[in-house]
Design a protein around this motif. Structure first.
Motif, PDB file in Angstrom:
ATOM      1  N   ARG A 109       0.849  -1.187   0.000  1.00 49.55           N
ATOM      2  CA  ARG A 109       0.000   0.000   0.000  1.00 49.55           C
ATOM      3  C   ARG A 109       0.887   1.239   0.000  1.00 49.55           C
ATOM      4  N   PRO A 110       0.366   2.373  -0.432  1.00 51.46           N
ATOM      5  CA  PRO A 110       1.194   3.584  -0.524  1.00 51.46           C
ATOM      6  C   PRO A 110       1.684   4.059   0.841  1.00 51.46           C
ATOM      7  N   PRO A 111       2.760   4.831   0.853  1.00 54.20           N
ATOM      8  CA  PRO A 111       3.378   5.257   2.123  1.00 54.20           C
ATOM      9  C   PRO A 111       2.589   6.332   2.861  1.00 54.20           C
ATOM     10  N   VAL A 112       2.639   6.243   4.170  1.00 57.19           N
ATOM     11  CA  VAL A 112       2.060   7.260   5.059  1.00 57.19           C
ATOM     12  C   VAL A 112       3.084   7.565   6.146  1.00 57.19           C
ATOM     13  N   TYR A 141      -4.779  -7.361   5.921  1.00 59.88           N
ATOM     14  CA  TYR A 141      -3.530  -6.854   6.507  1.00 59.88           C
ATOM     15  C   TYR A 141      -2.770  -8.065   7.050  1.00 59.88           C
ATOM     16  N   ASP A 142      -2.220  -8.855   6.152  1.00 57.91           N
ATOM     17  CA  ASP A 142      -1.690 -10.176   6.505  1.00 57.91           C
ATOM     18  C   ASP A 142      -0.356 -10.113   7.245  1.00 57.91           C
ATOM     19  N   ILE A 143       0.537  -9.266   6.768  1.00 54.13           N
ATOM     20  CA  ILE A 143       1.838  -9.063   7.403  1.00 54.13           C
ATOM     21  C   ILE A 143       2.071  -7.553   7.425  1.00 54.13           C
ATOM     22  N   ASN A 144       2.676  -7.070   8.495  1.00 58.12           N
ATOM     23  CA  ASN A 144       2.745  -5.621   8.647  1.00 58.12           C
ATOM     24  C   ASN A 144       4.095  -5.198   9.196  1.00 58.12           C
ATOM     25  N   SER A 145       4.480  -3.963   8.885  1.00 61.44           N
ATOM     26  CA  SER A 145       5.775  -3.473   9.329  1.00 61.44           C
ATOM     27  C   SER A 145       5.670  -2.052   9.856  1.00 61.44           C
ATOM     28  N   LEU A 146       6.707  -1.650  10.574  1.00 62.38           N
ATOM     29  CA  LEU A 146       6.825  -0.292  11.103  1.00 62.38           C
ATOM     30  C   LEU A 146       8.247   0.193  10.853  1.00 62.38           C
ATOM     31  N   PHE A 147       8.365   1.424  10.379  1.00 64.74           N
ATOM     32  CA  PHE A 147       9.661   2.082  10.242  1.00 64.74           C
ATOM     33  C   PHE A 147       9.729   3.212  11.262  1.00 64.74           C
ATOM     34  N   ALA A 174      13.474  -1.073  11.646  1.00 62.28           N
ATOM     35  CA  ALA A 174      12.231  -1.598  11.080  1.00 62.28           C
ATOM     36  C   ALA A 174      11.818  -2.840  11.857  1.00 62.28           C
ATOM     37  N   VAL A 175      10.524  -3.005  12.053  1.00 57.24           N
ATOM     38  CA  VAL A 175       9.956  -4.166  12.738  1.00 57.24           C
ATOM     39  C   VAL A 175       8.801  -4.681  11.886  1.00 57.24           C
ATOM     40  N   ALA A 176       8.634  -6.005  11.839  1.00 55.34           N
ATOM     41  CA  ALA A 176       7.523  -6.587  11.076  1.00 55.34           C
ATOM     42  C   ALA A 176       6.968  -7.793  11.819  1.00 55.34           C
ATOM     43  N   HIS A 177       5.712  -8.132  11.541  1.00 58.91           N
ATOM     44  CA  HIS A 177       5.049  -9.240  12.216  1.00 58.91           C
ATOM     45  C   HIS A 177       3.792  -9.634  11.430  1.00 58.91           C
ATOM     46  N   PRO A 199       3.725   2.994   9.337  1.00 60.17           N
ATOM     47  CA  PRO A 199       3.198   1.636   9.339  1.00 60.17           C
ATOM     48  C   PRO A 199       2.880   1.223   7.901  1.00 60.17           C
ATOM     49  N   SER A 200       3.151  -0.042   7.582  1.00 57.07           N
ATOM     50  CA  SER A 200       2.855  -0.551   6.237  1.00 57.07           C
ATOM     51  C   SER A 200       2.146  -1.886   6.361  1.00 57.07           C
ATOM     52  N   PHE A 201       1.189  -2.108   5.482  1.00 56.66           N
ATOM     53  CA  PHE A 201       0.342  -3.296   5.554  1.00 56.66           C
ATOM     54  C   PHE A 201       0.414  -4.038   4.220  1.00 56.66           C
TER      55      PHE A 201
END
Length: 208
Positions: A109-112, A141-147, A174-177, A199-201
């Motif tokens: 999905r696009p960046p926010v 939102y199967d796998i998600n990350s945070l920068f 960066a963290v993902a789960h 956050p990215s989904f």
């Protein structure tokens, strides 16, 4: 409106702590400095709208919590296309990392960019389910990350209560789960300063 459906059931990836991916220095230093310089110049944030309530009168969406905090993709693209493309580069870098780690193909999905003020916190939650395991509005939102971009704040740690994991955000981290209730995660109260994240989904498009 077409209901989105995930290719996987919640729990597909199990509940191992190993599925929490923590990557130091994920964002290259020069790119990080460029983003950091941009952050305090953001002067347009998404309108959070109005509160929403359930039939029993319970507030299900508190607009004040999100007011002046979300630089949505369309705002970001309009005010600084270079930063939009830069953040998107790292969303795609994470996509390739997650595809290799979880043996799937993903869409992005696009960046926010999200801003956190002192006093804000977030209770443990899942991204694709409600905490009781029932569906939420974001089943793909199967796998998600945070920068994480900055460190001019105190508090605001990311934590996973089921796994006894607490992460102190650092610039470039960066963290993902996975997005299901096996990976409930929250944000401890920000005590001072302003905390910036993306956050990215990611949605699974193919199982390998």
């Amino acid at each position: 409106m077409i209901e989105e459906k995930s290719l996987i059931l919640p729990g597909h990836f199990g509940s191992s702590k190993e599925n929490i991916k923590i990557i130091d220095n994920f964002i290259e230093l020069d790119d990080l400095k460029t983003i950091q310089k941009f952050l305090p110049t953001i002067n347009e944030w998404m309108d959070a709208g109005e509160n929403q309530y359930a039939e029993d009168g319970t507030c299900t969406y508190d607009a004040s919590y999100w007011q002046n905090r979300q630089c949505s993709w369309d705002i970001l693209k309009r005010i600084n296309i270079d930063i939009y493309n830069l953040v998107d580069k790292y969303i795609n870098k994470m996509k390739y990392f997650l595809e290799d780690s979880f043996k799937v193909k993903l869409s992005t999905r696009p960046p926010v960019i999200i801003r956190w003020f002192p006093g804000l916190e977030q209770q443990p939650h899942a991204d694709k389910q409600l905490n009781d395991g029932s569906p939420n509005p974001f089943p793909t939102y199967d796998i998600n990350s945070l920068f994480y971009y900055n460190d001019e704040f105190t508090g605001g740690e990311l934590y996973y209560p089921q796994h006894d994991v607490v992460i102190d955000p650092k610039p470039g981290l960066a963290v993902a789960h996975p997005g299901d209730i096996n990976y409930l995660h929250g944000v401890k109260k920000v005590l001072s300063g302003e905390r910036y994240t993306t956050p990215s989904f990611y949605t699974i498009t193919e199982l390998l």
